[in-house]
Design a protein around this motif. Sequence first.
Motif, PDB file in Angstrom:
ATOM      1  N   GLY A  61     -12.059   2.486  70.529  1.00  0.00           N
ATOM      2  CA  GLY A  61     -11.390   1.742  71.600  1.00  0.00           C
ATOM      3  C   GLY A  61      -9.964   1.404  71.223  1.00  0.00           C
ATOM      4  O   GLY A  61      -9.218   2.250  70.714  1.00  0.00           O
ATOM      5  N   HIS A  62      -9.577   0.152  71.435  1.00  0.00           N
ATOM      6  CA  HIS A  62      -8.224  -0.308  71.132  1.00  0.00           C
ATOM      7  C   HIS A  62      -8.285  -1.710  70.551  1.00  0.00           C
ATOM      8  O   HIS A  62      -9.233  -2.467  70.798  1.00  0.00           O
ATOM      9  N   VAL A  63      -7.225  -2.067  69.821  1.00  0.00           N
ATOM     10  CA  VAL A  63      -7.120  -3.411  69.277  1.00  0.00           C
ATOM     11  C   VAL A  63      -5.650  -3.832  69.297  1.00  0.00           C
ATOM     12  O   VAL A  63      -4.749  -3.017  69.090  1.00  0.00           O
ATOM     13  N   CYS A  64      -5.419  -5.098  69.615  1.00  0.00           N
ATOM     14  CA  CYS A  64      -4.081  -5.682  69.521  1.00  0.00           C
ATOM     15  C   CYS A  64      -3.977  -6.332  68.138  1.00  0.00           C
ATOM     16  O   CYS A  64      -4.675  -7.308  67.863  1.00  0.00           O
ATOM     17  N   MET A  65      -3.139  -5.796  67.296  1.00  0.00           N
ATOM     18  CA  MET A  65      -3.057  -6.240  65.910  1.00  0.00           C
ATOM     19  C   MET A  65      -1.596  -6.394  65.552  1.00  0.00           C
ATOM     20  O   MET A  65      -0.789  -5.492  65.805  1.00  0.00           O
ATOM     21  N   MET A  66      -1.219  -7.542  64.990  1.00  0.00           N
ATOM     22  CA  MET A  66       0.193  -7.759  64.735  1.00  0.00           C
ATOM     23  C   MET A  66       0.460  -8.408  63.394  1.00  0.00           C
ATOM     24  O   MET A  66       0.739  -9.602  63.313  1.00  0.00           O
ATOM     25  N   PRO A  67       0.418  -7.625  62.311  1.00  0.00           N
ATOM     26  CA  PRO A  67       1.035  -8.132  61.081  1.00  0.00           C
ATOM     27  C   PRO A  67       2.519  -8.355  61.374  1.00  0.00           C
ATOM     28  O   PRO A  67       3.167  -7.487  61.976  1.00  0.00           O
ATOM     29  N   TYR A  68       3.068  -9.469  60.968  1.00  0.00           N
ATOM     30  CA  TYR A  68       4.458  -9.763  61.324  1.00  0.00           C
ATOM     31  C   TYR A  68       5.289 -10.163  60.110  1.00  0.00           C
ATOM     32  O   TYR A  68       6.364  -9.633  59.882  1.00  0.00           O
ATOM     33  N   THR A  69       4.764 -11.101  59.310  1.00  0.00           N
ATOM     34  CA  THR A  69       5.533 -11.575  58.165  1.00  0.00           C
ATOM     35  C   THR A  69       5.431 -10.591  56.999  1.00  0.00           C
ATOM     36  O   THR A  69       4.588  -9.694  56.976  1.00  0.00           O
ATOM     37  N   ASP A  70       6.287 -10.803  56.009  1.00  0.00           N
ATOM     38  CA  ASP A  70       6.218  -9.977  54.800  1.00  0.00           C
ATOM     39  C   ASP A  70       4.831 -10.065  54.170  1.00  0.00           C
ATOM     40  O   ASP A  70       4.261  -9.056  53.732  1.00  0.00           O
ATOM     41  N   SER A  71       4.280 -11.277  54.130  1.00  0.00           N
ATOM     42  CA  SER A  71       2.957 -11.484  53.542  1.00  0.00           C
ATOM     43  C   SER A  71       1.877 -10.753  54.330  1.00  0.00           C
ATOM     44  O   SER A  71       0.960 -10.163  53.744  1.00  0.00           O
ATOM     45  N   HIS A  72       1.972 -10.800  55.670  1.00  0.00           N
ATOM     46  CA  HIS A  72       1.002 -10.085  56.501  1.00  0.00           C
ATOM     47  C   HIS A  72       0.960  -8.602  56.134  1.00  0.00           C
ATOM     48  O   HIS A  72      -0.111  -8.022  55.916  1.00  0.00           O
ATOM     49  N   TRP A  73       2.125  -7.975  56.129  1.00  0.00           N
ATOM     50  CA  TRP A  73       2.159  -6.528  55.898  1.00  0.00           C
ATOM     51  C   TRP A  73       1.686  -6.175  54.491  1.00  0.00           C
ATOM     52  O   TRP A  73       0.953  -5.201  54.294  1.00  0.00           O
TER      53      TRP A  73
END
Length: 384
Positions: A220-232
């Motif tokens: 299917g699909h997912v909305c996923m948003m790593p944003y900060t340096d730590s997230h990525w």
Amino acid sequence: MADLGAEVIKVEAPDGDSTRQTGPAAEDGMAAIFLGVNRGKRSVVLDLKQPTAQAAMERLLATADVLMHSMRPQKLAALRLAPDDVMSRHPDLVYASLLGFAEDGPYGGKPAYDDIIQGLSGNAALMAEQTGSARYFPTIAADKTCALVAALSICAALAGRAQRPRGQRGMRVEVPMFESMVAFNLVEHLYGLHFDPPRGSAGYPRVLAPLRRPYRTADGHVCMMPYTDSHWRSFFLAVQRPDLASDARFTDIAARTRHIETLYEITGEIVGCHTTAHWLSLCESLQIPVARVNRLSELPADPHLAATGFFAALHDPAMGTLRFPGAPVRFDGERPPVGMPPRLGEHTAMVLADAGVSHAELESMLDTGAAFCAARHDPPKETP
């Protein structure tokens, strides 16, 4: 404004608001689009081309805090609603004009609808830059943006009015759709043009990237948003890609913005290897913002909206049960109640009587077509 507690009197022409016939309906004149944008208002029908209706409108204005209209400026004088004339007769009134364009520019007085403003303000070009095809946002973005700007501006004018002496408290508020939508779009998209000389082109690259969309998963699909340096960094380490965690293209937000298309492409390849449930679980464990993709038809059953009581249902004796999205705000923990949209002329007699129009005057207006009163209906009840 009605959601927030204002008494909103909608003055309609005898044939009514055109949205009364737009979309499915359980009753003539109460179509879906009208229900969506007119809840909680009261309807008064006046043919403002007739002097007796204009006189009745004057009585309404004498009782009002705000006059809000969306007519082209050149049409107002014939209805005795030109702003300078109205303000001279009602110096404490907030007079709010929702226009296509500011009156003193070369576009002033031109007709405008949502599609026109979306094209002129850059929406269609933004879609073309991202998708390759010029198109409008699939929502009446300019209409709704202008309405929110108007509501906020009217509240500001009313707050300012309280500081001025009676007889000098009035204010004109001009809310042009074009300028409102340009301001909306350029919050992030003026970008490099903030500087003189420019330090880059217009358009925020991360938002315009063609691959900025829900990621396709294995099922299917997912909305996923790593944003900060730590997230990525935590994401790349969790998917066993330490090479990407240390890649200079992705280690800080400035570098990621320059290489956003590559980042989205690599992330998309990774996400496609596992199910939506896998990514929801992993991202939640890493405290990375994530969500499933909701269809519009699924929103009434969304567990969060259900738990917070967002949707309201009203039972109308003639139309049955009607569902409405609630006001998004709460006051002291309470969501404002949803009011029923009005039938055409439903409140004409009551509102005009409160403004001082006598029964004999109203009957005369009804006889000449200067006013119209709807048949009475039992009031709707909110269902538990």
